[in-house]
Design an enzyme around this catalytic site. Structure first.
Site, PDB file in Angstrom:
ATOM      1  N   LYS A  40      -9.963   0.453  -2.800  1.00 21.47           N
ATOM      2  CA  LYS A  40      -9.908   0.192  -1.365  1.00 21.47           C
ATOM      3  C   LYS A  40     -10.274   1.466  -0.613  1.00 21.47           C
ATOM      4  O   LYS A  40      -9.703   2.528  -0.863  1.00 21.47           O
ATOM      5  CB  LYS A  40      -8.515  -0.288  -0.947  1.00 21.47           C
ATOM      6  CG  LYS A  40      -8.385  -0.531   0.569  1.00 21.47           C
ATOM      7  CD  LYS A  40      -7.018  -1.095   0.931  1.00 21.47           C
ATOM      8  CE  LYS A  40      -6.825  -1.161   2.442  1.00 21.47           C
ATOM      9  NZ  LYS A  40      -5.500  -1.710   2.821  1.00 21.47           N
ATOM     10  N   ASP A  82       0.862  -1.183   0.000  1.00 19.06           N
ATOM     11  CA  ASP A  82       0.000   0.000   0.000  1.00 19.06           C
ATOM     12  C   ASP A  82       0.900   1.234   0.000  1.00 19.06           C
ATOM     13  O   ASP A  82       1.457   1.607   1.039  1.00 19.06           O
ATOM     14  CB  ASP A  82      -0.915  -0.005   1.226  1.00 19.06           C
ATOM     15  CG  ASP A  82      -1.997  -1.071   1.151  1.00 19.06           C
ATOM     16  OD1 ASP A  82      -1.735  -2.159   0.591  1.00 19.06           O
ATOM     17  OD2 ASP A  82      -3.110  -0.840   1.672  1.00 19.06           O
ATOM     18  N   LYS A 121      -6.584   3.512  -3.520  1.00 22.10           N
ATOM     19  CA  LYS A 121      -7.021   3.484  -2.121  1.00 22.10           C
ATOM     20  C   LYS A 121      -7.237   4.914  -1.647  1.00 22.10           C
ATOM     21  O   LYS A 121      -6.458   5.818  -1.965  1.00 22.10           O
ATOM     22  CB  LYS A 121      -5.944   2.784  -1.289  1.00 22.10           C
ATOM     23  CG  LYS A 121      -6.183   2.772   0.210  1.00 22.10           C
ATOM     24  CD  LYS A 121      -5.055   1.993   0.905  1.00 22.10           C
ATOM     25  CE  LYS A 121      -5.116   2.142   2.421  1.00 22.10           C
ATOM     26  NZ  LYS A 121      -4.022   1.416   3.101  1.00 22.10           N
TER      27      LYS A 121
END
Length: 222
Positions: free
Chosen positions: A185, A92, A156
């Site tokens: 996400k 991430d 995300k």
């Protein structure tokens, strides 16, 4: 998705998290059968060992460039390299937000491309954190386009460490932009079952939560 628990990346990113705290969170992730457990890089090796020892299919996710995204590309790449070597399945990565705000999208795309190539060569996936609370809708759209152009697998919403977390509106903008090309996400401030359902309804494929256990307990009580 058959199991609701597989929407969740069970997450602990607090700077004061101890090894014991990490053991607790990864144990919960395995017991709950979440999609992944998301930790800071220094904990990846121990989390990998635990998951392998118990034979779980929960993925190991590591943050990189966290939480500001303002490191050099080389620094981010080295951090990612170490996380991959330690056993991360997913990265991430925080986007360089300052360059995005300045409209330097070539910089953003070059950086994401570099990291995406590293991840894919190792069989890992890349989620790009674009920190939606700091972006206009037009910038969210452009960030998502850059992520797609550069080969990221997810976009995300948030680190959870900035001015705000995920919103259903931001998720909707992101999903409309990436369609089926990338997954989305949502993370930051998702604390209840209603929160989780709102994000999924807006188009989220994955949820980053520290409150996973409480949310799934709510579901069980229904």
């Amino acid at each position: 998705m058959d199991k609701f628990s597989k929407y969740f990346d069970h997450t602990l990113l607090k700077p004061d998290a101890t090894p014991q705290d990490i053991l607790k969170i990864v144990s919960e992730a395995v017991a709950l059968d979440t999609a992944a457990v998301c930790v800071n890089g220094c904990h990846v090796r121990s989390v990998r060992r635990f998951i392998d020892a118990v034979g779980s299919n929960v993925k190991v996710a590591a943050v990189a460039g966290f939480p500001l995204g303002a490191m050099s590309t080389n620094a981010k790449a080295y951090e990612v390299q170490l996380a991959l070597e330690d056993g991360a399945d997913e990265i991430d990565l925080v986007m360089n937000i300052g360059n995005a705000k300045a409209g330097n999208w070539a910089y953003v795309e070059d950086e994401v491309y570099t990291i995406a190539e590293m991840c894919h060569e190792s069989g890992a996936i890349l989620k790009l954190i674009i920190e939606t609370c700091l972006l206009t809708d037009d910038e969210i759209i452009r960030a998502c386009e850059s992520a797609r152009n550069a080969g990221a697998d997810f976009v995300k919403t948030s680190t959870g460490f900035s001015a705000g977390g995920a919103t259903a509106h931001a998720v909707e903008v992101m999903k409309k932009t990436v369609g089926d090309d990338l997954k989305v996400k949502a993370s930051g401030g998702i604390r209840t079952l209603d929160d989780a359902r709102a994000m999924i309804g807006a188009g989220a494929d994955r949820l980053g939560c520290s409150a996973t256990a409480a949310i799934l307990a709510e579901l069980e009580q229904e």
